[in-house]
Design a protein around this motif. Structure first.
Motif, mmCIF file in Angstrom:
data_model
loop_
_atom_site.group_PDB
_atom_site.id
_atom_site.type_symbol
_atom_site.label_atom_id
_atom_site.label_comp_id
_atom_site.label_asym_id
_atom_site.label_seq_id
_atom_site.Cartn_x
_atom_site.Cartn_y
_atom_site.Cartn_z
ATOM 1 N N UNK A 181 44.155 92.438 43.656
ATOM 2 C CA UNK A 181 43.047 91.483 43.546
ATOM 3 C C UNK A 181 42.333 91.724 42.220
ATOM 4 N N UNK A 182 42.100 90.723 41.367
ATOM 5 C CA UNK A 182 42.620 89.357 41.447
ATOM 6 C C UNK A 182 44.144 89.365 41.294
ATOM 7 N N UNK A 183 44.847 88.733 42.204
ATOM 8 C CA UNK A 183 46.304 88.809 42.250
ATOM 9 C C UNK A 183 46.962 88.255 41.000
ATOM 10 N N UNK A 184 46.358 87.240 40.405
ATOM 11 C CA UNK A 184 46.977 86.581 39.246
ATOM 12 C C UNK A 184 46.508 87.149 37.909
ATOM 13 N N UNK A 185 45.649 88.161 37.938
ATOM 14 C CA UNK A 185 45.165 88.695 36.666
ATOM 15 C C UNK A 185 46.265 89.492 35.979
ATOM 16 N N UNK A 186 46.555 89.141 34.744
ATOM 17 C CA UNK A 186 47.657 89.752 34.009
ATOM 18 C C UNK A 186 47.189 90.569 32.811
ATOM 19 N N UNK A 187 45.890 90.810 32.727
ATOM 20 C CA UNK A 187 45.402 91.639 31.642
ATOM 21 C C UNK A 187 44.755 90.825 30.540
ATOM 22 N N UNK A 188 44.520 91.484 29.389
ATOM 23 C CA UNK A 188 43.809 90.835 28.288
ATOM 24 C C UNK A 188 44.228 91.474 26.974
ATOM 25 N N UNK A 189 44.120 90.688 25.896
ATOM 26 C CA UNK A 189 44.281 91.195 24.544
ATOM 27 C C UNK A 189 42.890 91.391 23.952
ATOM 28 N N UNK A 190 42.648 92.579 23.408
ATOM 29 C CA UNK A 190 41.332 92.929 22.899
ATOM 30 C C UNK A 190 41.421 93.335 21.434
ATOM 31 N N UNK A 191 40.361 93.092 20.672
ATOM 32 C CA UNK A 191 40.376 93.564 19.278
ATOM 33 C C UNK A 191 40.442 95.083 19.230
ATOM 34 N N UNK A 192 41.019 95.588 18.160
ATOM 35 C CA UNK A 192 41.193 97.029 18.006
ATOM 36 C C UNK A 192 39.857 97.769 18.027
ATOM 37 N N UNK A 193 38.776 97.094 17.667
ATOM 38 C CA UNK A 193 37.454 97.719 17.628
ATOM 39 C C UNK A 193 36.780 97.777 18.993
#
Length: 253
Positions: A181-193
């Protein structure tokens, strides 16, 4: 010019045999006196070598005497001096992890590949995720989560279905491991900072461990992670076989 080389090898017999042969052929000096450090082993040994030599001036050139060898060059005893003089250099900044366990002790570690949080009991972990002081996910129920550098994006991150990141992208991959849960959450791309914080929810019955390049901290309460631009790992690759090419090629295999 003849380069002064320090040969370091894993405990594997094939790596130790290679070290003996190369040192006899090219000479061997202590790492602190070397122009180049040659690491003989697999990717795990390469990571340990980079951590151990990060305060030295010499870059590290790996030759594969392990299994996959993503961070390594092909092994050959011939023409090593010419190969070293023709190498391409990649610069990698590690992740800096600060973690506090449930006894109140604070731990610090560096990770070249990734920092991962993993459930340490039979029940799924519950994590709260904040980025740069702003709450982004109030509750992630999962087997774990990780923050990966571009250099580490083809390792555990890729196995957890995270994205492969170009080596010069200045991006970090935040990836869930078996999210419920959240079942469909696949992550995120974040700035290096980005400054990423994980808080462990219900830690008494859902214990979580943190791991930074195999340095493990048990029973954690929270973890904060950021890229450390002040630490620069210098890795050498044969021409045309650097990290950028390897990351691209990996996506077509």
């Amino acid at each position: 010019m003849t380069l002064k080389i320090a040969f370091l090898a894993s405990d594997a017999p094939v790596a130790q045999t290679a070290r003996h042969a190369l040192a006899g052929r090219y000479g061997d000096v202590p790492p602190e006196k070397a122009d180049v450090i040659v690491a003989l082993g697999g990717d795990g040994f390469m990571l340990r070598t980079l951590h151990a030599t990060q305060d030295l001036r010499a870059p590290v050139y790996g030759m594969n005497r392990g299994t996959i060898g993503f961070l390594m060059n092909e092994y050959s005893e011939a023409d090593l001096m010419d190969r070293l003089k023709a190498t391409e250099e990649e610069i990698i900044n590690p992740l800096s992890m600060t973690a506090m366990d449930r006894q109140g002790e604070v731990h610090h570690a560096l990770a070249i590949n990734e920092v991962s949080l993993l459930r340490a009991g039979p029940q799924a972990a519950k994590l709260r995720i904040s980025v740069d002081g702003r709450l982004r996910l109030s509750e992630l129920v999962c087997d774990g989560a990780l923050l990966a550098t571009p250099a580490g994006s083809t390792a555990y991150n890729y196995s957890a279905h995270g994205p492969i990141l170009p080596i010069g992208s200045d991006v970090l991959a935040l990836t869930a491991i078996a999210a419920f849960r959240p079942r469909r959450w696949r992550g995120a791309l974040l700035p290096k900072t980005a400054h990423v914080r994980f808080d462990v929810l219900e830690a008494d019955k859902r214990p979580v461990m943190a791991d930074a390049d195999s340095i493990s901290i048990m029973d954690i309460d929270w973890v904060e992670i950021r890229s450390d631009p002040d630490i620069r790992h210098r890795i050498l690759f044969d021409p045309g076989h650097g990290l950028e090419e390897r990351l691209i090629a990996e996506q077509f295999t």
